[in-house]
Design a protein around this motif. Structure first.
Motif, short mmCIF file in Angstrom:
data_model
loop_
_atom_site.label_atom_id
_atom_site.label_comp_id
_atom_site.label_asym_id
_atom_site.label_seq_id
_atom_site.Cartn_x
_atom_site.Cartn_y
_atom_site.Cartn_z
N GLN A 27 -25.15 66.06 32.11
CA GLN A 27 -26.46 66.27 31.50
C GLN A 27 -26.98 64.99 30.84
OE1 GLN A 27 -28.50 68.91 31.89
NE2 GLN A 27 -26.91 69.57 33.29
N ALA A 28 -26.08 64.22 30.25
CA ALA A 28 -26.49 62.94 29.65
C ALA A 28 -26.99 61.98 30.73
CB ALA A 28 -25.33 62.32 28.88
N LEU A 29 -26.32 61.95 31.86
CA LEU A 29 -26.76 61.11 32.97
C LEU A 29 -28.10 61.59 33.53
CD1 LEU A 29 -23.36 60.56 34.79
CD2 LEU A 29 -24.66 58.86 33.49
N PHE A 30 -28.25 62.89 33.66
CA PHE A 30 -29.52 63.46 34.13
C PHE A 30 -30.65 63.10 33.17
CE2 PHE A 30 -27.53 67.30 36.55
CZ PHE A 30 -27.03 66.43 37.51
N ALA A 31 -30.38 63.21 31.86
CA ALA A 31 -31.40 62.88 30.87
C ALA A 31 -31.78 61.41 30.95
CB ALA A 31 -30.91 63.23 29.47
N GLY A 32 -30.80 60.54 31.12
CA GLY A 32 -31.08 59.11 31.25
C GLY A 32 -31.94 58.82 32.47
N TYR A 33 -31.59 59.45 33.58
CA TYR A 33 -32.38 59.29 34.81
C TYR A 33 -33.81 59.79 34.58
CZ TYR A 33 -34.48 60.89 39.15
OH TYR A 33 -35.37 61.16 40.15
N SER A 34 -33.93 60.97 34.00
CA SER A 34 -35.25 61.59 33.80
C SER A 34 -36.12 60.74 32.88
CB SER A 34 -35.09 62.99 33.21
OG SER A 34 -34.35 63.80 34.09
N LEU A 35 -35.55 60.29 31.80
CA LEU A 35 -36.31 59.48 30.85
C LEU A 35 -36.68 58.12 31.45
CD1 LEU A 35 -34.28 60.31 27.62
CD2 LEU A 35 -36.58 61.11 28.20
N GLY A 36 -35.76 57.54 32.21
CA GLY A 36 -36.00 56.23 32.80
C GLY A 36 -37.06 56.25 33.88
N ILE A 37 -36.93 57.13 34.84
CA ILE A 37 -37.87 57.17 35.96
C ILE A 37 -39.25 57.63 35.51
CG2 ILE A 37 -37.39 59.48 36.83
CD1 ILE A 37 -37.70 56.46 39.10
N SER A 38 -39.29 58.42 34.44
CA SER A 38 -40.57 58.93 33.95
C SER A 38 -41.39 57.85 33.25
CB SER A 38 -40.36 60.11 33.01
OG SER A 38 -39.82 61.19 33.74
N VAL A 39 -40.79 56.72 32.95
CA VAL A 39 -41.55 55.59 32.41
C VAL A 39 -42.31 54.92 33.55
CG1 VAL A 39 -41.33 53.27 31.43
CG2 VAL A 39 -40.01 55.16 30.48
N PHE A 40 -41.67 54.76 34.67
CA PHE A 40 -42.22 54.02 35.80
C PHE A 40 -43.20 54.84 36.64
CE2 PHE A 40 -41.76 52.91 40.32
CZ PHE A 40 -42.27 51.62 40.29
N SER A 41 -42.83 56.04 36.98
CA SER A 41 -43.58 56.84 37.95
C SER A 41 -45.03 57.13 37.55
CB SER A 41 -42.82 58.13 38.24
OG SER A 41 -43.47 58.87 39.22
N PRO A 42 -45.32 57.64 36.35
CA PRO A 42 -46.72 57.89 36.00
C PRO A 42 -47.58 56.62 36.00
CG PRO A 42 -45.31 59.11 34.52
CD PRO A 42 -44.43 58.19 35.32
N MET A 43 -46.95 55.49 35.65
CA MET A 43 -47.69 54.22 35.70
C MET A 43 -48.15 53.92 37.13
SD MET A 43 -48.04 52.41 32.91
CE MET A 43 -47.31 51.77 31.46
N MET A 44 -47.27 54.19 38.08
CA MET A 44 -47.62 53.94 39.48
C MET A 44 -48.68 54.93 39.97
SD MET A 44 -46.07 51.23 40.34
CE MET A 44 -46.50 50.73 38.70
N ASN A 45 -48.59 56.18 39.51
CA ASN A 45 -49.63 57.16 39.84
C ASN A 45 -50.98 56.71 39.32
OD1 ASN A 45 -47.03 59.08 39.43
ND2 ASN A 45 -48.38 59.94 40.96
N LEU A 46 -51.00 56.28 38.08
CA LEU A 46 -52.25 55.84 37.46
C LEU A 46 -52.79 54.59 38.15
CD1 LEU A 46 -54.32 56.40 35.29
CD2 LEU A 46 -52.90 55.11 33.69
N TYR A 47 -51.90 53.69 38.52
CA TYR A 47 -52.32 52.48 39.25
C TYR A 47 -53.00 52.86 40.57
CZ TYR A 47 -52.02 48.11 41.84
OH TYR A 47 -52.33 47.00 42.58
N GLN A 48 -52.42 53.82 41.29
CA GLN A 48 -53.03 54.27 42.54
C GLN A 48 -54.41 54.88 42.31
OE1 GLN A 48 -49.98 56.95 43.94
NE2 GLN A 48 -49.32 55.48 45.51
N ILE A 49 -54.53 55.71 41.30
CA ILE A 49 -55.81 56.36 41.02
C ILE A 49 -56.87 55.33 40.68
CG2 ILE A 49 -57.03 57.87 39.38
CD1 ILE A 49 -54.44 59.56 39.27
N THR A 50 -56.52 54.35 39.85
CA THR A 50 -57.52 53.35 39.46
C THR A 50 -57.86 52.42 40.62
OG1 THR A 50 -55.79 51.94 38.50
CG2 THR A 50 -56.98 53.42 37.01
N ARG A 51 -56.94 52.20 41.53
CA ARG A 51 -57.22 51.37 42.71
C ARG A 51 -58.13 52.11 43.69
NH1 ARG A 51 -57.20 46.28 41.80
NH2 ARG A 51 -55.17 45.45 41.35
#
Length: 137
Positions: A27-51
């Protein structure tokens, strides 16, 4: 008289405290993965929308932090759903489940960001898994 039932349990699954430790570590590893990837992914979504919509100006940090908790929670659910499938069924079925759930998470980010930016029309969360349904049809 020897308790063979308990002995079989320990030999098959290991001591109960070891299972709990493994579960907590997982669960600690899952939480680390979830918290880490969630920093990057929405930024890329927003970048696509603004482009795709050059007239839209957005504060990337403000918008992405506003959906960060939901994204992290959804990713935690994603890996917790797929792991038992991998452990008990088949890694390919788990990979398919991950893909479908990833589409939902990606859709959630796109819909929330588009809605907050006022981009798109009739964007609804109910359509998140629409692509997955077409894939199985």
């Amino acid at each position: 008289m020897e308790n063979t039932h308990l002995k079989d349990h320990v030999e098959t699954f290991g001591p109960p405290h070891k299972e709990a430790q493994l579960s907590l570590r997982r669960q600690a590893l899952f939480a680390g993965y979830s918290l880490g990837i969630s920093v990057f992914s929405p930024m890329m979504n927003l970048y696509q929308i603004t482009r795709l919509n050059p007239g839209v100006k957005a504060s990337y940090l403000r918008l992405c932090t506003s959906i960060y908790p939901q994204q992290a929670a959804l990713r935690m659910v994603q890996v917790n759903v797929a792991t038992p499938i991998k452990d008990n069924m088949n890694p390919w079925v788990a990979f398919a489940a991950l893909g479908v759930l990833q589409g939902g998470i990606y859709g959630h980010a796109n819909i929330e960001l588009a809605r907050r930016l006022g981009v798109g029309s009739a964007v609804k969360l109910s359509g998140i898994f629409r692509g997955s349904l077409f894939a199985f049809a």
